[in-house]
Scaffold this motif. Structure first.
Motif, mmCIF file in Angstrom:
data_model
loop_
_atom_site.group_PDB
_atom_site.id
_atom_site.type_symbol
_atom_site.label_atom_id
_atom_site.label_comp_id
_atom_site.label_asym_id
_atom_site.label_seq_id
_atom_site.Cartn_x
_atom_site.Cartn_y
_atom_site.Cartn_z
ATOM 1 N N ASP A 16 0.887 -1.154 0.000
ATOM 2 C CA ASP A 16 0.000 0.000 0.000
ATOM 3 C C ASP A 16 0.932 1.213 0.000
ATOM 4 O O ASP A 16 1.650 1.446 0.974
ATOM 5 N N VAL A 17 0.960 1.980 -1.099
ATOM 6 C CA VAL A 17 2.015 2.968 -1.311
ATOM 7 C C VAL A 17 1.504 4.399 -1.152
ATOM 8 O O VAL A 17 0.474 4.782 -1.735
ATOM 9 N N TYR A 18 2.261 5.179 -0.390
ATOM 10 C CA TYR A 18 2.045 6.616 -0.230
ATOM 11 C C TYR A 18 3.344 7.312 -0.676
ATOM 12 O O TYR A 18 4.426 6.734 -0.601
ATOM 13 N N THR A 19 3.226 8.545 -1.113
ATOM 14 C CA THR A 19 4.442 9.284 -1.457
ATOM 15 C C THR A 19 4.267 10.771 -1.221
ATOM 16 O O THR A 19 3.141 11.270 -1.091
ATOM 17 N N THR A 20 5.399 11.467 -1.165
ATOM 18 C CA THR A 20 5.386 12.924 -1.022
ATOM 19 C C THR A 20 5.324 13.542 -2.414
ATOM 20 O O THR A 20 6.099 13.170 -3.295
ATOM 21 N N ASP A 21 4.424 14.464 -2.628
ATOM 22 C CA ASP A 21 4.258 15.105 -3.931
ATOM 23 C C ASP A 21 4.557 16.592 -3.768
ATOM 24 O O ASP A 21 3.683 17.389 -3.420
ATOM 25 N N TRP A 22 5.833 16.961 -4.011
ATOM 26 C CA TRP A 22 6.273 18.333 -3.779
ATOM 27 C C TRP A 22 5.772 19.263 -4.879
ATOM 28 O O TRP A 22 5.701 18.893 -6.041
ATOM 29 N N HIS A 23 5.448 20.510 -4.500
ATOM 30 C CA HIS A 23 4.903 21.484 -5.440
ATOM 31 C C HIS A 23 6.011 22.317 -6.080
ATOM 32 O O HIS A 23 7.073 22.529 -5.484
ATOM 33 N N ASN A 24 5.730 22.805 -7.283
ATOM 34 C CA ASN A 24 6.641 23.704 -7.970
ATOM 35 C C ASN A 24 6.599 25.062 -7.274
ATOM 36 O O ASN A 24 5.535 25.681 -7.151
ATOM 37 N N ALA A 25 7.750 25.549 -6.816
ATOM 38 C CA ALA A 25 7.799 26.776 -6.020
ATOM 39 C C ALA A 25 7.269 27.989 -6.772
ATOM 40 O O ALA A 25 6.802 28.944 -6.159
ATOM 41 N N ARG A 26 7.336 27.971 -8.098
ATOM 42 C CA ARG A 26 6.858 29.123 -8.872
ATOM 43 C C ARG A 26 5.339 29.277 -8.775
ATOM 44 O O ARG A 26 4.791 30.336 -9.084
ATOM 45 N N ASP A 27 4.649 28.218 -8.327
ATOM 46 C CA ASP A 27 3.186 28.246 -8.216
ATOM 47 C C ASP A 27 2.716 28.470 -6.787
ATOM 48 O O ASP A 27 1.521 28.374 -6.505
ATOM 49 N N ILE A 28 3.651 28.749 -5.862
ATOM 50 C CA ILE A 28 3.297 28.940 -4.455
ATOM 51 C C ILE A 28 3.415 30.423 -4.109
ATOM 52 O O ILE A 28 4.500 31.000 -4.189
ATOM 53 N N PRO A 29 2.308 31.061 -3.742
ATOM 54 C CA PRO A 29 2.347 32.504 -3.432
ATOM 55 C C PRO A 29 3.348 32.829 -2.328
ATOM 56 O O PRO A 29 3.609 32.007 -1.434
ATOM 57 N N VAL A 30 3.909 34.020 -2.384
ATOM 58 C CA VAL A 30 4.866 34.472 -1.363
ATOM 59 C C VAL A 30 4.222 34.465 0.021
ATOM 60 O O VAL A 30 4.899 34.248 1.033
ATOM 61 N N SER A 31 2.916 34.661 0.073
ATOM 62 C CA SER A 31 2.194 34.693 1.353
ATOM 63 C C SER A 31 2.262 33.366 2.101
ATOM 64 O O SER A 31 1.991 33.313 3.301
ATOM 65 N N SER A 32 2.634 32.283 1.399
ATOM 66 C CA SER A 32 2.741 30.972 2.062
ATOM 67 C C SER A 32 3.998 30.847 2.905
ATOM 68 O O SER A 32 4.177 29.862 3.621
ATOM 69 N N GLY A 33 4.897 31.841 2.828
ATOM 70 C CA GLY A 33 6.077 31.856 3.675
ATOM 71 C C GLY A 33 7.256 31.083 3.103
ATOM 72 O O GLY A 33 7.281 30.718 1.928
ATOM 73 N N LYS A 34 8.231 30.819 3.965
ATOM 74 C CA LYS A 34 9.465 30.152 3.550
ATOM 75 C C LYS A 34 9.321 28.638 3.597
ATOM 76 O O LYS A 34 8.352 28.090 4.145
ATOM 77 N N PHE A 35 10.343 27.957 3.040
ATOM 78 C CA PHE A 35 10.405 26.498 3.131
ATOM 79 C C PHE A 35 11.863 26.081 3.033
ATOM 80 O O PHE A 35 12.449 26.069 1.954
#
Length: 435
Positions: free
Chosen positions: A133-152
Protein backbone atom coordinates in the motif's frame (compact mmCIF):
# COMPACT_ATOMS: atom_id res chain seq x y z
CA UNK A 1 20.91 37.43 -10.81
CA UNK A 2 18.21 37.75 -8.12
CA UNK A 3 15.83 39.50 -10.50
CA UNK A 4 12.60 38.76 -12.32
CA UNK A 5 14.27 39.93 -15.53
CA UNK A 6 16.72 37.02 -15.60
CA UNK A 7 13.95 34.54 -14.68
CA UNK A 8 11.74 35.83 -17.50
CA UNK A 9 14.69 35.83 -19.91
CA UNK A 10 15.23 32.10 -19.39
CA UNK A 11 11.53 31.41 -19.86
CA UNK A 12 11.58 33.53 -23.04
CA UNK A 13 14.53 31.52 -24.39
CA UNK A 14 12.73 28.26 -23.65
CA UNK A 15 9.55 29.55 -25.27
CA UNK A 16 11.44 30.74 -28.34
CA UNK A 17 13.16 27.38 -28.85
CA UNK A 18 9.82 25.60 -28.51
CA UNK A 19 8.36 27.97 -31.12
CA UNK A 20 11.31 27.44 -33.48
CA UNK A 21 10.88 23.68 -33.25
CA UNK A 22 7.15 23.92 -33.83
CA UNK A 23 7.67 26.25 -36.81
CA UNK A 24 10.29 23.99 -38.40
CA UNK A 25 8.08 20.93 -37.99
CA UNK A 26 5.05 22.71 -39.45
CA UNK A 27 7.04 24.17 -42.37
CA UNK A 28 8.54 20.79 -43.29
CA UNK A 29 5.12 19.13 -43.24
CA UNK A 30 3.58 21.38 -45.92
CA UNK A 31 2.40 19.19 -48.86
CA UNK A 32 4.21 21.52 -51.27
CA UNK A 33 7.52 20.47 -49.71
CA UNK A 34 6.94 16.93 -50.97
CA UNK A 35 6.66 17.92 -54.64
CA UNK A 36 10.39 17.43 -55.09
CA UNK A 37 12.71 15.00 -53.37
CA UNK A 38 14.54 17.03 -50.75
CA UNK A 39 16.06 15.14 -47.79
CA UNK A 40 16.71 18.45 -46.05
CA UNK A 41 12.99 18.81 -45.34
CA UNK A 42 12.94 15.42 -43.62
CA UNK A 43 15.84 16.47 -41.41
CA UNK A 44 14.28 19.87 -40.72
CA UNK A 45 10.98 18.28 -39.72
CA UNK A 46 12.75 15.75 -37.51
CA UNK A 47 14.80 18.46 -35.80
CA UNK A 48 11.64 20.51 -35.25
CA UNK A 49 9.71 17.60 -33.78
CA UNK A 50 12.45 16.63 -31.32
CA UNK A 51 13.17 20.27 -30.38
CA UNK A 52 9.54 21.22 -29.83
CA UNK A 53 8.92 18.17 -27.65
CA UNK A 54 12.05 18.74 -25.56
CA UNK A 55 11.42 22.41 -24.77
CA UNK A 56 7.68 21.98 -24.18
CA UNK A 57 8.29 19.23 -21.60
CA UNK A 58 10.37 21.56 -19.43
CA UNK A 59 7.33 23.36 -18.03
CA UNK A 60 4.84 20.49 -17.75
CA UNK A 61 4.44 18.29 -14.72
CA UNK A 62 4.41 14.67 -15.96
CA UNK A 63 1.35 12.55 -15.25
CA UNK A 64 1.72 9.61 -12.90
CA UNK A 65 0.06 7.27 -15.42
CA UNK A 66 0.01 4.35 -12.98
CA UNK A 67 -1.26 1.22 -14.79
CA UNK A 68 -4.13 -0.82 -13.38
CA UNK A 69 -3.30 -3.63 -10.98
CA UNK A 70 -4.30 -7.23 -11.68
CA UNK A 71 -5.82 -9.04 -8.70
CA UNK A 72 -5.47 -12.73 -7.84
CA UNK A 73 -8.78 -13.47 -9.59
CA UNK A 74 -7.50 -11.95 -12.83
CA UNK A 75 -9.56 -8.77 -12.65
CA UNK A 76 -7.99 -5.35 -13.21
CA UNK A 77 -8.28 -2.62 -10.59
CA UNK A 78 -7.85 1.05 -11.41
CA UNK A 79 -5.33 3.02 -9.34
CA UNK A 80 -6.74 6.26 -7.93
CA UNK A 81 -4.51 9.02 -6.55
CA UNK A 82 -5.91 10.43 -3.31
CA UNK A 83 -4.60 13.38 -1.33
CA UNK A 84 -4.24 12.31 2.30
CA UNK A 85 -2.72 15.53 3.65
CA UNK A 86 -2.49 18.82 1.78
CA UNK A 87 0.13 21.46 2.56
CA UNK A 88 1.44 24.59 0.87
CA UNK A 89 4.72 23.13 -0.40
CA UNK A 90 3.76 19.50 -0.84
CA UNK A 91 1.04 16.90 -0.36
CA UNK A 92 0.95 13.39 1.01
CA UNK A 93 -0.74 11.26 -1.65
CA UNK A 94 -1.96 7.67 -1.69
CA UNK A 95 -2.07 5.31 -4.66
CA UNK A 96 -5.32 3.55 -3.85
CA UNK A 97 -6.04 0.40 -5.81
CA UNK A 98 -9.82 0.35 -6.19
CA UNK A 99 -11.56 -2.81 -5.02
CA UNK A 100 -8.40 -4.34 -3.53
CA UNK A 101 -8.02 -5.29 0.09
CA UNK A 102 -5.37 -3.17 1.84
CA UNK A 103 -1.90 -4.71 1.78
CA UNK A 104 -0.07 -5.48 5.01
CA UNK A 105 3.00 -3.61 3.82
CA UNK A 106 2.32 0.14 4.14
CA UNK A 107 5.10 2.17 2.52
CA UNK A 108 5.83 5.89 2.53
CA UNK A 109 8.09 6.63 -0.43
CA UNK A 110 9.84 9.96 0.18
CA UNK A 111 10.49 11.51 -3.23
CA UNK A 112 13.37 13.97 -3.77
CA UNK A 113 12.96 17.72 -3.98
CA UNK A 114 16.02 18.17 -6.14
CA UNK A 115 14.82 19.73 -9.36
CA UNK A 116 12.48 17.06 -10.69
CA UNK A 117 8.88 16.32 -9.78
CA UNK A 118 7.93 13.44 -7.51
CA UNK A 119 7.00 11.51 -10.67
CA UNK A 120 10.72 10.77 -10.94
CA UNK A 121 9.98 7.80 -8.66
CA UNK A 122 7.02 6.64 -10.76
CA UNK A 123 8.71 3.37 -11.73
CA UNK A 124 9.52 2.75 -8.07
CA UNK A 125 5.85 3.24 -7.20
CA UNK A 126 4.73 0.91 -10.00
CA UNK A 127 7.13 -1.80 -8.87
CA UNK A 128 5.95 -1.60 -5.24
CA UNK A 129 2.21 -1.41 -5.84
CA UNK A 130 1.56 -5.14 -6.41
CA UNK A 131 2.92 -5.92 -2.94
CA UNK A 132 2.44 -2.73 -0.93
CA UNK A 133 0.00 0.00 0.00
CA UNK A 134 2.02 2.97 -1.31
CA UNK A 135 2.04 6.62 -0.23
CA UNK A 136 4.44 9.28 -1.46
CA UNK A 137 5.39 12.92 -1.02
CA UNK A 138 4.26 15.11 -3.93
CA UNK A 139 6.27 18.33 -3.78
CA UNK A 140 4.90 21.48 -5.44
CA UNK A 141 6.64 23.70 -7.97
CA UNK A 142 7.80 26.78 -6.02
CA UNK A 143 6.86 29.12 -8.87
CA UNK A 144 3.19 28.25 -8.22
CA UNK A 145 3.30 28.94 -4.46
CA UNK A 146 2.35 32.50 -3.43
CA UNK A 147 4.87 34.47 -1.36
CA UNK A 148 2.19 34.69 1.35
CA UNK A 149 2.74 30.97 2.06
CA UNK A 150 6.08 31.86 3.67
CA UNK A 151 9.47 30.15 3.55
CA UNK A 152 10.40 26.50 3.13
CA UNK A 153 13.86 25.32 4.20
CA UNK A 154 15.26 21.95 5.27
CA UNK A 155 13.81 22.32 8.77
CA UNK A 156 10.35 22.85 7.29
CA UNK A 157 10.93 19.87 4.99
CA UNK A 158 11.82 17.72 8.00
CA UNK A 159 8.70 18.82 9.88
CA UNK A 160 6.57 18.02 6.82
CA UNK A 161 7.92 14.46 6.95
CA UNK A 162 7.19 14.31 10.67
CA UNK A 163 3.57 15.32 9.99
CA UNK A 164 3.23 12.80 7.16
CA UNK A 165 4.49 9.96 9.36
CA UNK A 166 2.18 10.95 12.19
CA UNK A 167 -0.73 11.01 9.76
CA UNK A 168 -0.01 7.47 8.56
CA UNK A 169 0.68 5.91 11.95
CA UNK A 170 3.47 3.69 13.24
CA UNK A 171 2.52 0.63 11.14
CA UNK A 172 4.63 2.12 8.37
CA UNK A 173 7.83 1.49 6.44
CA UNK A 174 9.66 4.50 5.02
CA UNK A 175 11.79 4.46 1.87
CA UNK A 176 13.76 7.64 1.12
CA UNK A 177 15.29 8.08 -2.33
CA UNK A 178 18.48 10.16 -2.70
CA UNK A 179 18.22 13.81 -1.53
CA UNK A 180 15.67 13.26 1.29
CA UNK A 181 17.65 10.47 2.97
CA UNK A 182 19.41 12.66 5.58
CA UNK A 183 16.26 14.68 6.31
CA UNK A 184 14.13 11.52 6.56
CA UNK A 185 16.59 10.13 9.08
CA UNK A 186 16.40 13.43 10.97
CA UNK A 187 12.59 13.29 10.95
CA UNK A 188 12.60 9.79 12.44
CA UNK A 189 15.12 10.88 15.09
CA UNK A 190 12.90 13.88 15.86
CA UNK A 191 9.95 11.52 16.37
CA UNK A 192 12.08 9.24 18.55
CA UNK A 193 12.52 12.11 20.99
CA UNK A 194 9.20 13.92 20.67
CA UNK A 195 6.66 11.19 19.85
CA UNK A 196 8.19 7.69 19.96
CA UNK A 197 4.85 5.98 19.29
CA UNK A 198 4.69 7.62 15.84
CA UNK A 199 7.99 6.15 14.62
CA UNK A 200 7.84 3.84 11.57
CA UNK A 201 8.76 0.16 11.81
CA UNK A 202 11.61 0.42 9.29
CA UNK A 203 13.50 2.99 7.23
CA UNK A 204 15.32 2.29 3.95
CA UNK A 205 17.77 4.96 2.79
CA UNK A 206 18.66 4.76 -0.91
CA UNK A 207 21.70 6.62 -2.24
CA UNK A 208 21.46 9.70 -0.04
CA UNK A 209 24.16 12.20 1.03
CA UNK A 210 24.24 11.46 4.76
CA UNK A 211 27.94 12.37 4.83
CA UNK A 212 28.94 13.92 1.49
CA UNK A 213 32.62 13.98 2.51
CA UNK A 214 32.73 10.21 3.08
CA UNK A 215 33.35 9.76 -0.66
CA UNK A 216 33.31 13.12 -2.48
CA UNK A 217 31.81 13.50 -5.96
CA UNK A 218 31.58 16.45 -8.37
CA UNK A 219 28.41 17.49 -6.52
CA UNK A 220 30.27 17.57 -3.21
CA UNK A 221 33.25 19.41 -4.68
CA UNK A 222 30.99 22.05 -6.20
CA UNK A 223 29.41 22.67 -2.81
CA UNK A 224 32.83 23.30 -1.27
CA UNK A 225 34.21 25.36 -4.16
CA UNK A 226 31.73 28.25 -3.93
CA UNK A 227 30.70 30.50 -1.06
CA UNK A 228 27.10 30.91 0.04
CA UNK A 229 27.18 34.49 -1.21
CA UNK A 230 28.26 33.33 -4.66
CA UNK A 231 25.53 30.68 -4.75
CA UNK A 232 22.86 33.17 -3.78
CA UNK A 233 24.07 35.65 -6.39
CA UNK A 234 24.48 33.15 -9.24
CA UNK A 235 21.69 30.63 -8.67
CA UNK A 236 18.79 32.48 -7.07
CA UNK A 237 16.19 34.38 -9.10
CA UNK A 238 12.71 35.80 -8.52
CA UNK A 239 9.65 34.26 -10.15
CA UNK A 240 8.17 36.42 -12.90
CA UNK A 241 4.68 37.88 -13.20
CA UNK A 242 3.41 34.96 -15.29
CA UNK A 243 3.13 32.64 -12.28
CA UNK A 244 1.28 32.55 -8.95
CA UNK A 245 4.54 32.69 -7.02
CA UNK A 246 5.51 36.04 -8.51
CA UNK A 247 8.33 37.58 -6.48
CA UNK A 248 9.28 34.35 -4.66
CA UNK A 249 13.02 33.67 -4.63
CA UNK A 250 13.81 30.30 -6.19
CA UNK A 251 16.51 28.15 -7.69
CA UNK A 252 14.88 27.93 -11.15
CA UNK A 253 14.22 24.55 -12.70
CA UNK A 254 15.63 25.65 -16.04
CA UNK A 255 18.88 26.67 -14.38
CA UNK A 256 19.02 23.33 -12.57
CA UNK A 257 18.41 21.51 -15.85
CA UNK A 258 21.35 23.25 -17.47
CA UNK A 259 23.51 22.00 -14.59
CA UNK A 260 22.19 18.44 -14.94
CA UNK A 261 22.92 18.38 -18.67
CA UNK A 262 26.38 19.94 -18.31
CA UNK A 263 27.45 17.04 -16.08
CA UNK A 264 27.00 14.62 -19.02
CA UNK A 265 26.82 16.98 -21.98
CA UNK A 266 28.31 14.57 -24.53
CA UNK A 267 25.90 11.76 -23.65
CA UNK A 268 22.86 14.04 -23.91
CA UNK A 269 24.09 15.55 -27.19
CA UNK A 270 24.51 12.09 -28.71
CA UNK A 271 21.10 11.01 -27.44
CA UNK A 272 19.32 13.93 -29.12
CA UNK A 273 21.34 13.53 -32.33
CA UNK A 274 20.38 9.85 -32.52
CA UNK A 275 16.73 10.71 -31.85
CA UNK A 276 16.68 13.24 -34.70
CA UNK A 277 18.16 10.63 -37.04
CA UNK A 278 15.61 8.04 -35.93
CA UNK A 279 12.75 10.52 -36.40
CA UNK A 280 13.95 11.45 -39.89
CA UNK A 281 14.07 7.76 -40.81
CA UNK A 282 10.60 7.15 -39.37
CA UNK A 283 11.97 4.81 -36.73
CA UNK A 284 11.05 6.88 -33.66
CA UNK A 285 7.76 6.50 -31.78
CA UNK A 286 5.72 8.46 -29.26
CA UNK A 287 6.71 6.26 -26.31
CA UNK A 288 10.12 4.99 -27.36
CA UNK A 289 12.99 4.73 -24.88
CA UNK A 290 14.31 8.23 -25.62
CA UNK A 291 10.97 10.00 -25.20
CA UNK A 292 10.04 8.00 -22.13
CA UNK A 293 13.28 9.01 -20.39
CA UNK A 294 13.51 12.64 -21.48
CA UNK A 295 9.83 13.44 -20.92
CA UNK A 296 10.60 12.90 -17.25
CA UNK A 297 14.20 14.12 -17.16
CA UNK A 298 13.46 17.46 -18.83
CA UNK A 299 10.44 18.21 -16.63
CA UNK A 300 11.91 20.41 -13.91
CA UNK A 301 10.47 22.46 -11.08
CA UNK A 302 11.66 25.54 -9.23
CA UNK A 303 13.06 24.94 -5.76
CA UNK A 304 12.48 27.42 -2.89
CA UNK A 305 15.66 29.47 -2.51
CA UNK A 306 15.87 28.93 1.25
CA UNK A 307 15.57 25.15 0.79
CA UNK A 308 18.36 25.01 -1.78
CA UNK A 309 20.69 27.31 0.15
CA UNK A 310 20.11 25.63 3.52
CA UNK A 311 20.71 22.20 1.91
CA UNK A 312 24.06 23.29 0.51
CA UNK A 313 25.11 25.05 3.71
CA UNK A 314 23.90 22.60 6.35
CA UNK A 315 24.07 19.20 4.61
CA UNK A 316 27.10 19.66 2.33
CA UNK A 317 29.25 22.47 3.73
CA UNK A 318 28.74 22.27 7.50
CA UNK A 319 27.72 18.58 7.49
CA UNK A 320 25.25 19.19 10.32
CA UNK A 321 23.66 15.75 9.98
CA UNK A 322 26.94 13.90 9.42
CA UNK A 323 28.26 15.51 12.62
CA UNK A 324 24.98 14.81 14.45
CA UNK A 325 24.55 18.54 15.08
CA UNK A 326 21.29 19.20 13.25
CA UNK A 327 18.56 21.34 14.81
CA UNK A 328 14.88 21.61 13.91
CA UNK A 329 12.70 24.39 15.28
CA UNK A 330 15.35 25.16 17.89
CA UNK A 331 15.60 21.52 19.08
CA UNK A 332 18.73 19.45 18.56
CA UNK A 333 18.00 16.23 16.72
CA UNK A 334 20.03 13.33 18.08
CA UNK A 335 20.33 10.52 15.51
CA UNK A 336 21.38 8.24 18.37
CA UNK A 337 17.82 8.50 19.71
CA UNK A 338 16.73 6.02 17.03
CA UNK A 339 16.65 2.74 18.95
CA UNK A 340 13.73 0.69 17.57
CA UNK A 341 13.45 1.56 13.85
CA UNK A 342 15.19 -0.99 11.63
CA UNK A 343 17.42 0.74 9.06
CA UNK A 344 18.64 -0.50 5.68
CA UNK A 345 21.09 1.40 3.46
CA UNK A 346 21.22 0.84 -0.31
CA UNK A 347 24.04 2.19 -2.48
CA UNK A 348 25.16 1.81 -6.08
CA UNK A 349 28.74 0.89 -6.94
CA UNK A 350 28.88 3.41 -9.80
CA UNK A 351 26.77 6.15 -8.26
CA UNK A 352 28.42 9.43 -9.29
CA UNK A 353 25.97 11.65 -7.37
CA UNK A 354 25.90 10.01 -3.93
CA UNK A 355 28.94 7.76 -4.07
CA UNK A 356 29.24 4.57 -1.97
CA UNK A 357 29.98 5.43 1.63
CA UNK A 358 27.95 8.65 1.76
CA UNK A 359 24.71 6.87 2.68
CA UNK A 360 26.40 4.10 4.66
CA UNK A 361 27.53 6.76 7.13
CA UNK A 362 23.98 6.71 8.53
CA UNK A 363 24.53 3.42 10.35
CA UNK A 364 27.50 4.75 12.34
CA UNK A 365 25.39 7.70 13.53
CA UNK A 366 22.74 5.40 15.02
CA UNK A 367 24.63 4.59 18.18
CA UNK A 368 21.50 3.53 20.04
CA UNK A 369 20.32 1.04 17.41
CA UNK A 370 21.36 -2.62 17.81
CA UNK A 371 23.42 -4.09 14.96
CA UNK A 372 20.68 -6.67 14.45
CA UNK A 373 18.45 -3.85 13.17
CA UNK A 374 21.03 -2.47 10.73
CA UNK A 375 21.54 -3.68 7.18
CA UNK A 376 23.39 -2.48 4.09
CA UNK A 377 23.54 -3.43 0.42
CA UNK A 378 25.93 -2.28 -2.31
CA UNK A 379 24.57 -3.04 -5.79
CA UNK A 380 27.38 -3.96 -8.22
CA UNK A 381 27.49 -1.91 -11.42
CA UNK A 382 24.53 0.29 -10.47
CA UNK A 383 24.48 4.03 -11.08
CA UNK A 384 22.39 6.57 -9.21
CA UNK A 385 19.07 6.02 -10.99
CA UNK A 386 19.60 2.28 -11.17
CA UNK A 387 19.26 1.81 -7.42
CA UNK A 388 15.61 2.92 -7.38
CA UNK A 389 14.45 2.36 -10.97
CA UNK A 390 15.29 -0.03 -13.78
CA UNK A 391 16.38 -3.63 -13.93
CA UNK A 392 18.79 -3.67 -10.99
CA UNK A 393 16.13 -2.20 -8.72
CA UNK A 394 13.42 -4.62 -9.87
CA UNK A 395 15.50 -7.79 -9.94
CA UNK A 396 17.98 -7.33 -7.11
CA UNK A 397 17.21 -4.44 -4.76
CA UNK A 398 13.41 -4.47 -4.54
CA UNK A 399 13.21 -8.11 -3.29
CA UNK A 400 15.78 -7.29 -0.58
CA UNK A 401 13.82 -4.21 0.53
CA UNK A 402 10.55 -6.15 0.69
CA UNK A 403 12.22 -8.91 2.70
CA UNK A 404 13.65 -6.31 5.06
CA UNK A 405 10.16 -4.83 5.51
CA UNK A 406 8.72 -8.28 6.28
CA UNK A 407 11.50 -9.05 8.75
CA UNK A 408 10.62 -5.88 10.67
CA UNK A 409 6.85 -5.88 10.28
CA UNK A 410 6.08 -6.48 13.95
CA UNK A 411 5.84 -3.61 16.40
CA UNK A 412 9.04 -3.30 18.45
CA UNK A 413 8.82 -4.45 22.04
CA UNK A 414 9.14 -1.59 24.53
CA UNK A 415 12.39 -1.68 26.46
CA UNK A 416 12.06 -2.70 30.09
CA UNK A 417 12.71 0.00 32.63
CA UNK A 418 15.59 -0.32 35.09
CA UNK A 419 13.05 -0.75 37.93
CA UNK A 420 11.35 -3.65 36.17
CA UNK A 421 14.68 -5.34 35.49
CA UNK A 422 15.68 -4.98 39.15
CA UNK A 423 12.40 -6.50 40.37
CA UNK A 424 12.93 -9.50 38.07
CA UNK A 425 16.42 -10.04 39.46
CA UNK A 426 15.30 -9.92 43.08
CA UNK A 427 12.26 -12.08 42.42
CA UNK A 428 14.24 -14.93 40.84
CA UNK A 429 15.99 -16.24 44.04
CA UNK A 430 12.69 -16.26 45.92
CA UNK A 431 11.10 -18.52 43.28
CA UNK A 432 14.15 -20.72 43.22
CA UNK A 433 14.09 -21.04 47.04
CA UNK A 434 10.41 -21.97 46.97
CA UNK A 435 11.20 -24.87 44.73
Amino acid sequence: MKYMMTYDMMESMRNTNQWLGSTARAFASYPAMAMTANPFMDWLGAWGEVTERAFSRMVVKPDWNIPSQTAADGTDHIVHIETVLEKSFGNLIHFKVGGREPKKRRVLLVAPMSGHYATLVKKTVISLLPDCDVYTTDWHNARDIPVSSGKFDIEDYTLYLVDFMKELGSDLHVIAVCQPAPLTMAAVAYLAAEDPSAQPRSMTLIGGPIDPDANPTSVTEFGHSVSMGQLEQLMIQQVGFKFKGVGRKVYPGLLQLSSFISMNREAHTNAFRDQIIATAKGEASEHDKHNEFYDEYLAVMDMPAEFYLSTVERVFKNRDIARNDFTVAGKKVDIGAITTVAVKVVEGEKDDISAPGQCLAALALMTGLPDSKKAAHLEPGAGHFGIFAGGKWRKNIRPLVLQFIDDNADAPQPAKSAKAKASNVTAMPAKTAAK
